[in-house]
Design a protein around this motif. Structure first.
Motif, PDB file in Angstrom:
ATOM      1  N   TYR A 280       0.834  -1.211   0.000  1.00 24.85           N
ATOM      2  CA  TYR A 280       0.000   0.000   0.000  1.00 24.85           C
ATOM      3  C   TYR A 280       0.867   1.258   0.000  1.00 24.85           C
ATOM      4  O   TYR A 280       1.988   1.278   0.520  1.00 24.85           O
ATOM      5  CB  TYR A 280      -0.908   0.027   1.230  1.00 24.85           C
ATOM      6  CG  TYR A 280      -1.906  -1.092   1.278  1.00 24.85           C
ATOM      7  CD1 TYR A 280      -3.165  -0.952   0.710  1.00 24.85           C
ATOM      8  CD2 TYR A 280      -1.590  -2.300   1.899  1.00 24.85           C
ATOM      9  CE1 TYR A 280      -4.096  -1.990   0.753  1.00 24.85           C
ATOM     10  CE2 TYR A 280      -2.506  -3.351   1.944  1.00 24.85           C
ATOM     11  CZ  TYR A 280      -3.747  -3.184   1.372  1.00 24.85           C
ATOM     12  OH  TYR A 280      -4.653  -4.219   1.405  1.00 24.85           O
ATOM     13  N   LYS A 281       0.328   2.306  -0.581  1.00 27.35           N
ATOM     14  CA  LYS A 281       0.942   3.617  -0.492  1.00 27.35           C
ATOM     15  C   LYS A 281       0.696   4.182   0.903  1.00 27.35           C
ATOM     16  O   LYS A 281      -0.052   3.608   1.691  1.00 27.35           O
ATOM     17  CB  LYS A 281       0.338   4.569  -1.536  1.00 27.35           C
ATOM     18  CG  LYS A 281       0.503   4.106  -2.966  1.00 27.35           C
ATOM     19  CD  LYS A 281      -0.175   5.097  -3.915  1.00 27.35           C
ATOM     20  CE  LYS A 281      -0.109   4.615  -5.350  1.00 27.35           C
ATOM     21  NZ  LYS A 281      -0.781   5.558  -6.266  1.00 27.35           N
ATOM     22  N   ASN A 282       1.292   5.327   1.184  1.00 31.57           N
ATOM     23  CA  ASN A 282       1.095   5.951   2.501  1.00 31.57           C
ATOM     24  C   ASN A 282      -0.349   6.355   2.755  1.00 31.57           C
ATOM     25  O   ASN A 282      -0.771   6.509   3.901  1.00 31.57           O
ATOM     26  CB  ASN A 282       2.012   7.174   2.651  1.00 31.57           C
ATOM     27  CG  ASN A 282       3.463   6.755   2.841  1.00 31.57           C
ATOM     28  OD1 ASN A 282       3.755   5.588   3.075  1.00 31.57           O
ATOM     29  ND2 ASN A 282       4.376   7.711   2.717  1.00 31.57           N
ATOM     30  N   ASP A 283      -1.120   6.537   1.670  1.00 31.99           N
ATOM     31  CA  ASP A 283      -2.529   6.906   1.835  1.00 31.99           C
ATOM     32  C   ASP A 283      -3.440   5.671   1.862  1.00 31.99           C
ATOM     33  O   ASP A 283      -4.662   5.780   1.720  1.00 31.99           O
ATOM     34  CB  ASP A 283      -2.983   7.851   0.720  1.00 31.99           C
ATOM     35  CG  ASP A 283      -2.811   7.236  -0.668  1.00 31.99           C
ATOM     36  OD1 ASP A 283      -2.428   6.046  -0.753  1.00 31.99           O
ATOM     37  OD2 ASP A 283      -3.068   7.934  -1.662  1.00 31.99           O
ATOM     38  N   ASN A 284      -2.812   4.471   2.033  1.00 34.02           N
ATOM     39  CA  ASN A 284      -3.521   3.185   2.126  1.00 34.02           C
ATOM     40  C   ASN A 284      -4.154   2.746   0.809  1.00 34.02           C
ATOM     41  O   ASN A 284      -4.948   1.803   0.791  1.00 34.02           O
ATOM     42  CB  ASN A 284      -4.601   3.225   3.222  1.00 34.02           C
ATOM     43  CG  ASN A 284      -3.981   3.294   4.613  1.00 34.02           C
ATOM     44  OD1 ASN A 284      -2.953   2.664   4.866  1.00 34.02           O
ATOM     45  ND2 ASN A 284      -4.588   4.070   5.492  1.00 34.02           N
ATOM     46  N   GLU A 285      -3.802   3.388  -0.279  1.00 36.79           N
ATOM     47  CA  GLU A 285      -4.260   2.938  -1.595  1.00 36.79           C
ATOM     48  C   GLU A 285      -3.314   1.859  -2.105  1.00 36.79           C
ATOM     49  O   GLU A 285      -2.097   1.932  -1.918  1.00 36.79           O
ATOM     50  CB  GLU A 285      -4.267   4.120  -2.572  1.00 36.79           C
ATOM     51  CG  GLU A 285      -4.720   3.740  -3.979  1.00 36.79           C
ATOM     52  CD  GLU A 285      -4.541   4.882  -4.964  1.00 36.79           C
ATOM     53  OE1 GLU A 285      -4.697   4.644  -6.175  1.00 36.79           O
ATOM     54  OE2 GLU A 285      -4.237   6.007  -4.504  1.00 36.79           O
ATOM     55  N   LYS A 287      -0.856  -0.120  -4.381  1.00 40.24           N
ATOM     56  CA  LYS A 287       0.083   0.333  -5.402  1.00 40.24           C
ATOM     57  C   LYS A 287      -0.270  -0.242  -6.775  1.00 40.24           C
ATOM     58  O   LYS A 287       0.051   0.348  -7.802  1.00 40.24           O
ATOM     59  CB  LYS A 287       1.504  -0.060  -5.027  1.00 40.24           C
ATOM     60  CG  LYS A 287       2.066   0.715  -3.847  1.00 40.24           C
ATOM     61  CD  LYS A 287       3.515   0.356  -3.599  1.00 40.24           C
ATOM     62  CE  LYS A 287       4.080   1.149  -2.426  1.00 40.24           C
ATOM     63  NZ  LYS A 287       5.481   0.798  -2.133  1.00 40.24           N
ATOM     64  N   ASP A 321       6.269   4.624  -5.415  1.00 37.91           N
ATOM     65  CA  ASP A 321       5.318   5.692  -5.065  1.00 37.91           C
ATOM     66  C   ASP A 321       6.017   6.960  -4.610  1.00 37.91           C
ATOM     67  O   ASP A 321       5.393   7.978  -4.365  1.00 37.91           O
ATOM     68  CB  ASP A 321       4.329   5.227  -3.993  1.00 37.91           C
ATOM     69  CG  ASP A 321       5.002   4.867  -2.672  1.00 37.91           C
ATOM     70  OD1 ASP A 321       6.211   5.137  -2.536  1.00 37.91           O
ATOM     71  OD2 ASP A 321       4.321   4.321  -1.793  1.00 37.91           O
ATOM     72  N   GLU A 323       7.228   7.800  -1.815  1.00 36.07           N
ATOM     73  CA  GLU A 323       6.826   8.322  -0.500  1.00 36.07           C
ATOM     74  C   GLU A 323       7.455   7.573   0.667  1.00 36.07           C
ATOM     75  O   GLU A 323       7.541   8.099   1.759  1.00 36.07           O
ATOM     76  CB  GLU A 323       5.305   8.229  -0.366  1.00 36.07           C
ATOM     77  CG  GLU A 323       4.552   9.068  -1.371  1.00 36.07           C
ATOM     78  CD  GLU A 323       3.058   8.839  -1.278  1.00 36.07           C
ATOM     79  OE1 GLU A 323       2.647   7.868  -0.630  1.00 36.07           O
ATOM     80  OE2 GLU A 323       2.301   9.640  -1.837  1.00 36.07           O
ATOM     81  N   SER A 324       7.867   6.325   0.459  1.00 37.92           N
ATOM     82  CA  SER A 324       8.344   5.518   1.570  1.00 37.92           C
ATOM     83  C   SER A 324       9.602   6.098   2.185  1.00 37.92           C
ATOM     84  O   SER A 324      10.392   6.745   1.549  1.00 37.92           O
ATOM     85  CB  SER A 324       8.620   4.086   1.100  1.00 37.92           C
ATOM     86  OG  SER A 324       7.433   3.521   0.597  1.00 37.92           O
TER      87      SER A 324
END
Length: 328
Positions: A280-285, A287, A321, A323-324
């Protein structure tokens, strides 16, 4: 081969070699530049090395120079660091003029070279994108409408990640950040257990037979060992994303099972990402969504072996993404 630039200050004209981000002069040229004899220049150079001001290996190169007799001879040339050091020792105004000129030439040379490299890299990325789009285009012909939608999502994300639409973002030349921390190590027994559970669920739904997941000659074990290969103590696939991408490719393309290779490959791919906490991305979506995963699996299955590198890069782009926190 070195590029030749001409230095002129009204009193002297020199053919100056330009290579490896520096300018290069012979002792004879330095003598002409500073209005000194060659013996004086040689003495200064000897003292520069003797006092440890510069290191010989870093500032001397052999170049073939055309002499007055028309023949080419191997000649020691000295880079700008030596020229400047000699210039300060002889306290020559001509040396200062040359240093200012050389610095400007080098700046122009580096900027021009940088711009050229950017254009080359730009073309390489565009070529790579075109290859990927062609792979996807060929696979769409074998897909249904839902899977085609997945291909469109892949195209959109891939193109965006390379920043090749409506311009070129130089920051995209950096390597994509990838996760170095392995929260989960997949072993053969755990993979088999997960596949058995997956098989039970599919059989309940009438979506699989007993042939599903039956392994051929321990090939799955080989696939798993491949993603953890090392050389001289270093992992050949150091990031979690690289391992996941190659695991998916090996299973879908290598057919280690009698039946269910695409579904098992996609299942283990998602399981591996989830266990390593990067699904998941940081926004819980997610990938990668269901449509994109199904299309990606078909793309791998229908691709030619020589397209592997492009496909692996495509998967890495999808997983990236930006963001990690635990990235390289």
């Amino acid at each position: 081969m070195s590029e030749i630039v001409i230095y002129e200050d009204g009193q002297i004209s020199l053919n100056v070699s330009l290579e490896d981000e520096s300018v290069w002069l012979s002792q004879k040229q330095m003598a002409d530049l500073f209005h000194k004899n060659v013996r004086t220049i040689n003495e200064h150079i000897i003292n520069i090395f003797k006092e440890g001001e510069l290191e010989k290996k870093a500032v001397i190169r052999n170049f073939r120079i055309t002499a007055d007799d028309g023949k080419r001879y191997l000649t020691n040339l000295y880079n700008l660091d030596v020229v400047i050091s000699v210039g300060y020792r002889v306290k020559s105004k001509e040396g200062t003029k040359f240093r200012i000129w050389a610095t400007k030439v080098l700046k122009d040379y580096l900027l021009k070279g940088y711009a050229l490299n950017q254009k080359i890299l730009n073309r390489q990325k565009i070529t790579e994108l075109n290859k990927t789009l062609n792979l996807i285009k060929n696979s769409i012909n074998q897909a249904n409408l839902i899977q085609s939608k997945g291909f469109i999502e892949i195209i959109s994300k891939y193109a965006k990640s390379w920043a090749l639409l409506q311009g070129y973002d130089t920051q995209s030349l950096k390597e994509m950040a990838q996760t170095n921390i392995n929260n989960f190590i997949l072993d053969y027994n755990e993979a088999k257990k997960a596949i058995d559970e997956f098989k039970k669920e599919l059989i309940k739904k009438g979506e699989a037979s007993n042939l599903f997941g039956q392994e051929k000659a321990d090939e799955l074990k080989g696939n798993i060992l491949n993603i953890y290969q090392t050389f001289q103590g270093l992992e050949l696939l150091p990031s979690v994303e690289q391992k996941a991408a190659n695991l998916l490719y090996y299973i879908v393309k290598g057919h280690p099972f009698i039946d269910g290779n695409k579904r098992i490959g996609a299942y283990l791919f998602i399981l591996f990402l989830d266990k390593n906490k990067i699904l998941y991305k940081n926004d819980n979506e997610l990938k990668i969504n269901d449509n994109a995963l199904a299309s990606l699996t078909i793309l791998i299955a229908t691709s030619k072996p020589e397209s592997k590198d492009i496909i692996i890069k495509l998967i890495l782009n999808i997983l990236y993404d930006g963001e990690s926190d635990d990235k390289i």
